[in-house]
Design a protein around this motif. Structure first.
Motif, PDB file in Angstrom:
ATOM      1  N   ILE A  81       0.836  -1.203   0.000  1.00 44.99           N
ATOM      2  CA  ILE A  81       0.000   0.000   0.000  1.00 44.99           C
ATOM      3  C   ILE A  81       0.881   1.269   0.000  1.00 44.99           C
ATOM      4  O   ILE A  81       0.473   2.322  -0.470  1.00 44.99           O
ATOM      5  CB  ILE A  81      -0.945  -0.002   1.243  1.00 44.99           C
ATOM      6  CG1 ILE A  81      -1.829  -1.242   1.264  1.00 44.99           C
ATOM      7  CG2 ILE A  81      -1.776   1.282   1.324  1.00 44.99           C
ATOM      8  CD1 ILE A  81      -2.945  -1.276   0.272  1.00 44.99           C
ATOM      9  N   LYS A  86      -0.253   1.205  -4.932  1.00 46.07           N
ATOM     10  CA  LYS A  86      -1.448   1.611  -4.191  1.00 46.07           C
ATOM     11  C   LYS A  86      -2.517   2.111  -5.180  1.00 46.07           C
ATOM     12  O   LYS A  86      -2.195   2.755  -6.169  1.00 46.07           O
ATOM     13  CB  LYS A  86      -1.032   2.750  -3.250  1.00 46.07           C
ATOM     14  CG  LYS A  86      -2.099   3.260  -2.354  1.00 46.07           C
ATOM     15  CD  LYS A  86      -1.565   4.469  -1.601  1.00 46.07           C
ATOM     16  CE  LYS A  86      -2.627   5.030  -0.686  1.00 46.07           C
ATOM     17  NZ  LYS A  86      -2.181   6.264  -0.031  1.00 46.07           N
ATOM     18  N   HIS A  87      -3.763   1.815  -4.914  1.00 49.53           N
ATOM     19  CA  HIS A  87      -4.912   2.267  -5.724  1.00 49.53           C
ATOM     20  C   HIS A  87      -4.908   1.736  -7.159  1.00 49.53           C
ATOM     21  O   HIS A  87      -5.536   2.324  -8.023  1.00 49.53           O
ATOM     22  CB  HIS A  87      -4.983   3.804  -5.785  1.00 49.53           C
ATOM     23  CG  HIS A  87      -5.216   4.428  -4.454  1.00 49.53           C
ATOM     24  ND1 HIS A  87      -6.127   3.939  -3.543  1.00 49.53           N
ATOM     25  CD2 HIS A  87      -4.628   5.506  -3.867  1.00 49.53           C
ATOM     26  CE1 HIS A  87      -6.096   4.692  -2.465  1.00 49.53           C
ATOM     27  NE2 HIS A  87      -5.192   5.636  -2.626  1.00 49.53           N
TER      28      HIS A  87
END
Lengths: 149, 146
Positions: A81, A86-87
């Motif tokens: 993360i 991340k995302h």
């Protein structure tokens, strides 16, 4: 990320690789990487003097591993993360797939005991996939730490 | 946050101490005892440890050591940012812990002489991690500023 924390994570990765190696050796020693080996281990084999496992015995092995698998998966994924992953859609998939494979690896022996011998394949495939998936996750983490600016 | 971390560190210190006592009574703490556990001893009618038992033992050890050292090192790094040798201490602890696991595996599968390396590195990582725990506890509870 602070430089010192990167050291901690890199060492964690080294320990994790050792953990995977020891789990492969243990699997090979106790069960063996074949469908007949998995069936013999759980259902027993008179010719080979292998006693069948009981449900209570399998649950005794599953119990600590449920918590440990969840903790280990969570720790490795939560490090990701903090990286460029991340995302991303890939990250989302990795989370779901990791837990799904871990579930298959843990609970397939119970279904073998209940007569569903097909789950010997699931046990083998999920174990191998779990190892490979985590090697991939370690690589993602390693590459993010080493090559991040 | 300080009481929570202090509690965690105290429990880690207890783990380190209890680990030594448990090892002394079950696996052995010194080279001769460990050699008896791993390879047995005909004179004392001791059977060698089975390969499966040894692998189970080392598998569990790896997991516990990696989780404890990951947690301890992150707490210590956070609290010892002004300490000039903090990174050296973290590296020393991690490398000796890794070496202890490696040398135990090599001792069992290849050469018993690696037991001496296991004993030395095992003691070093216990001492350094204990120092990291005490330092972090002191910093959390008695130092003027963190």
């Amino acid at each position: 990320m602070q430089k010192a924390y990167k050291y901690s994570i890199l060492y964690f990765l080294l320990f994790s690789i050792l953990l995977l190696i020891s789990s492969v050796l243990l699997f090979e020693e106790k069960i063996g990487f074949s469908v007949s080996g998995v069936l013999d281990y759980y259902l027993g084999n008179e010719e080979k003097f292998i006693t069948a496992k009981s449900t209570a015995g399998v649950l005794k092995i599953i119990l600590p591993h449920v918590f440990v698998f969840a903790l280990f998966v969570m720790v490795v994924l939560h490090f990701l993360i903090f990286t460029k992953h991340k995302h991303t859609q890939k990250m989302k998939w990795l989370i779901y797939v990791s837990f799904f494979i871990a579930f298959g690896e843990l609970f397939s022996p119970l279904l073998i005991l209940y007569g569903l011998e097909f789950f010997a394949y699931i046990k083998l495939v999920s174990f191998v996939l779990f190892e490979l998936l985590f090697l991939y996750l370690f690589w993602l983490l390693f590459e993010s730490i080493i090559f991040s600016t | 946050m300080s009481p929570i971390l202090s509690g965690l560190l105290i429990f880690m210190a207890l783990y380190m101490i209890i680990d030594i006592f448990v090892k002394q009574n079950s696996f052995g703490l010194w080279a001769s005892e460990i050699k008896n556990t791993l390879f047995g001893n005909e004179n004392e009618f001791l059977d060698p440890i089975s390969k499966a038992s040894f692998l189970e033992f080392i598998h569990t050890e790896i997991f516990f050591i990696m989780m404890i050292l990951l947690t301890l090192s992150t707490v210590f790094i956070r609290l010892s940012n002004k300490l000039p040798y903090s990174l050296v201490l973290v590296n020393l602890t991690m490398l000796t812990a890794l070496s202890s696991l490696f040398s135990l595996g090599i001792a069992y599968f290849y050469s018993p002489s690696f037991i001496n390396i296991y004993v030395t590195t095992y003691l070093i990582w216990h001492i350094t991690s204990f120092y990291m725990i005490i330092y972090s506890l002191w910093k959390l509870n008695f130092a003027k500023s963190i």
